[in-house]
Enzyme design. Structure first.
Site, PDB file in Angstrom:
ATOM      1  N   HIS A  27       0.875  -1.180   0.000  1.00  0.00           N
ATOM      2  CA  HIS A  27       0.000   0.000   0.000  1.00  0.00           C
ATOM      3  C   HIS A  27       0.908   1.226   0.000  1.00  0.00           C
ATOM      4  O   HIS A  27       2.141   1.107  -0.036  1.00  0.00           O
ATOM      5  CB  HIS A  27      -0.929  -0.032   1.217  1.00  0.00           C
ATOM      6  CG  HIS A  27      -0.228  -0.318   2.515  1.00  0.00           C
ATOM      7  ND1 HIS A  27       0.667   0.559   3.082  1.00  0.00           N
ATOM      8  CD2 HIS A  27      -0.266  -1.399   3.343  1.00  0.00           C
ATOM      9  CE1 HIS A  27       1.125   0.055   4.202  1.00  0.00           C
ATOM     10  NE2 HIS A  27       0.592  -1.149   4.393  1.00  0.00           N
TER      11      HIS A  27
ATOM     12  N   GLY B 225       1.842   3.136   2.283  1.00  0.00           N
ATOM     13  CA  GLY B 225       2.824   3.161   3.376  1.00  0.00           C
ATOM     14  C   GLY B 225       4.134   2.541   2.909  1.00  0.00           C
ATOM     15  O   GLY B 225       5.226   3.107   3.102  1.00  0.00           O
ATOM     16  N   HIS B 226       4.037   1.377   2.273  1.00  0.00           N
ATOM     17  CA  HIS B 226       5.236   0.720   1.741  1.00  0.00           C
ATOM     18  C   HIS B 226       5.916   1.603   0.695  1.00  0.00           C
ATOM     19  O   HIS B 226       7.134   1.732   0.652  1.00  0.00           O
ATOM     20  CB  HIS B 226       4.880  -0.620   1.087  1.00  0.00           C
ATOM     21  CG  HIS B 226       4.312  -1.642   2.022  1.00  0.00           C
ATOM     22  ND1 HIS B 226       3.010  -2.064   1.948  1.00  0.00           N
ATOM     23  CD2 HIS B 226       4.870  -2.329   3.044  1.00  0.00           C
ATOM     24  CE1 HIS B 226       2.784  -2.978   2.873  1.00  0.00           C
ATOM     25  NE2 HIS B 226       3.895  -3.162   3.567  1.00  0.00           N
TER      26      HIS B 226
HETATM   27  P1  AMP Z   1       4.979  -5.301   6.310  1.00  0.00           P
HETATM   28  O1  AMP Z   1       4.822  -5.647   4.875  1.00  0.00           O
HETATM   29  O2  AMP Z   1       3.668  -5.092   7.021  1.00  0.00           O
HETATM   30  O3  AMP Z   1       5.925  -6.214   7.033  1.00  0.00           O
HETATM   31  O4  AMP Z   1       5.651  -3.867   6.337  1.00  0.00           O
HETATM   32  C1  AMP Z   1       6.848  -3.614   5.666  1.00  0.00           C
HETATM   33  C2  AMP Z   1       7.390  -2.289   6.123  1.00  0.00           C
HETATM   34  O5  AMP Z   1       6.441  -1.260   5.826  1.00  0.00           O
HETATM   35  C3  AMP Z   1       7.613  -2.248   7.645  1.00  0.00           C
HETATM   36  O6  AMP Z   1       8.835  -1.585   7.920  1.00  0.00           O
HETATM   37  C4  AMP Z   1       6.421  -1.477   8.136  1.00  0.00           C
HETATM   38  O7  AMP Z   1       6.654  -0.793   9.356  1.00  0.00           O
HETATM   39  C5  AMP Z   1       6.189  -0.513   6.996  1.00  0.00           C
HETATM   40  N1  AMP Z   1       4.817  -0.030   7.023  1.00  0.00           N
HETATM   41  C6  AMP Z   1       3.701  -0.761   7.176  1.00  0.00           C
HETATM   42  N2  AMP Z   1       2.608   0.016   7.219  1.00  0.00           N
HETATM   43  C7  AMP Z   1       3.038   1.295   7.082  1.00  0.00           C
HETATM   44  C8  AMP Z   1       2.399   2.570   7.056  1.00  0.00           C
HETATM   45  N3  AMP Z   1       1.090   2.692   7.174  1.00  0.00           N
HETATM   46  N4  AMP Z   1       3.178   3.659   6.911  1.00  0.00           N
HETATM   47  C9  AMP Z   1       4.526   3.557   6.780  1.00  0.00           C
HETATM   48  N5  AMP Z   1       5.188   2.381   6.805  1.00  0.00           N
HETATM   49  C10 AMP Z   1       4.467   1.262   6.956  1.00  0.00           C
END
Ligand code: AMP
Length: 281
Positions: free
Chosen positions: A34, A36-37
């Site tokens: 999304h 955020g990533h």
């Molecule tokens: P994940 O795929 O959930 O393991 O997340 C991968 C990276 O994206 C991790 O470092 C998370 O902290 C970061 N991340 C997940 N959600 C968000 C968000 N809403 N905003 C910023 N970074 C995020």
């Protein structure tokens, strides 16, 4: 954008780039990407020449097998998002590439007391699994820098402790939380929220924002009590914890004079467990 399934192929691609002095950034993810990533990819681009994003749903960090099974894996959509963002390479290994012998291979390092607090209390062994896979990814890429989200506040702390443990020369960037317009922190798990869950999930953001807005009006105890009261009587929402903690140790903050305080929350909304946080000072 290059796609790599094996560590060897990835290393072969990176070798000449490193030799010519390029700065390499790693953005580890579990996919279901999304904005955020993508913000992590963008911040990486501002600080490095070559951006590698890994997509790997790591079995050793899941405490609930059902959570692992239902983790979303929309790979075509993810690759399109990364291509669009200008990512240089995607590392998407199979489980056997990362755990050749057995996914239960031995791993245990000392991550300090904070390993067992908050998420560590509700997801036993989670940060051993997280540091195990991130170490493997660091070994495969040997990046100069790596990007992580503040969204997983405790995870960043654990990764930094792991770096200290192995004395690895990688600079960690902590990227701000990206939210939907109504304040819900973006998460791959939000896809599991029903329409009513989605509305109820806003309580996480609202209770954190309350603490931020009213920090000077109440004591730490009052703030936490009032924040927890937000969760009373909301259908299908079950609070795991809401705490104002010391951001270095994650122990509950004992005085407003402590620097680096952060409010952290975890709650089940329907069948989906969500986490969120806001840095206070
Ligand atoms: P994940 O795929 O959930 O393991 O997340 C991968 C990276 O994206 C991790 O470092 C998370 O902290 C970061 N991340 C997940 N959600 C968000 C968000 N809403 N905003 C910023 N970074 C995020």
């Amino acid at each position: 954008m290059e796609i790599f399934k094996t560590k060897d192929a990835l290393k072969a691609y990176l070798k000449p780039l490193k030799a010519s002095g390029k700065i390499i950034a790693l953005v580890p993810t579990m996919g279901a990407l999304h904005n955020g990533h993508i913000s992590l990819i963008k911040l990486a681009q501002e600080n490095a020449d070559i951006i590698i994003c890994s997509i790997f749903v790591n079995p050793t960090q899941f405490t609930d097998p059902k959570d692992l099974e239902k983790y979303p894996r929309p790979i075509e959509h993810d690759l399109a998002m990364l291509e669009n963002a200008g990512c240089n390479g995607v590392f998407m290994p199979d489980v056997t590439e990362m755990y050749p012998s057995d996914k239960t291979e031995h791993w245990h390092i000392d991550l300090g007391r904070a390993e067992f607090l908050l998420e560590g209390e509700f997801r036993k062994g989670h940060y051993q699994g997280v540091t195990q896979i991130v170490k493997k990814l660091f070994d495969a890429v040997e990046p100069n820098i790596a990007m992580f989200g503040q969204k997983d506040f405790q995870q960043v702390l654990m990764i930094k402790n792991m770096l200290t443990h192995f004395n690895l020369p990688i600079k960690i960037f902590t990227c701000p939380i990206i939210r939907e317009d109504d304040g819900l922190a973006m998460s791959s798990r939000n896809i599991h929220l029903s329409a009513s869950d989605r509305t109820h999930a806003l309580v996480l953001n609202k209770s954190l924002q309350f603490v931020l807005d009213n920090y000077n009006n109440y004591s730490l105890t009052e703030l936490q009590e009032k924040a927890k009261n937000f969760y009373n009587g909301i259908k299908d929402v079950e609070l795991d914890y809401f705490v104002i903690a010391n951001g270095d140790t994650l122990e509950p903050a004992t005085s407003k004079n402590e620097k680096n305080q952060v409010a952290l929350v975890a709650a089940k909304v329907g069948t989906t467990r969500l986490i969120d946080n806001m840095i206070i000072n």
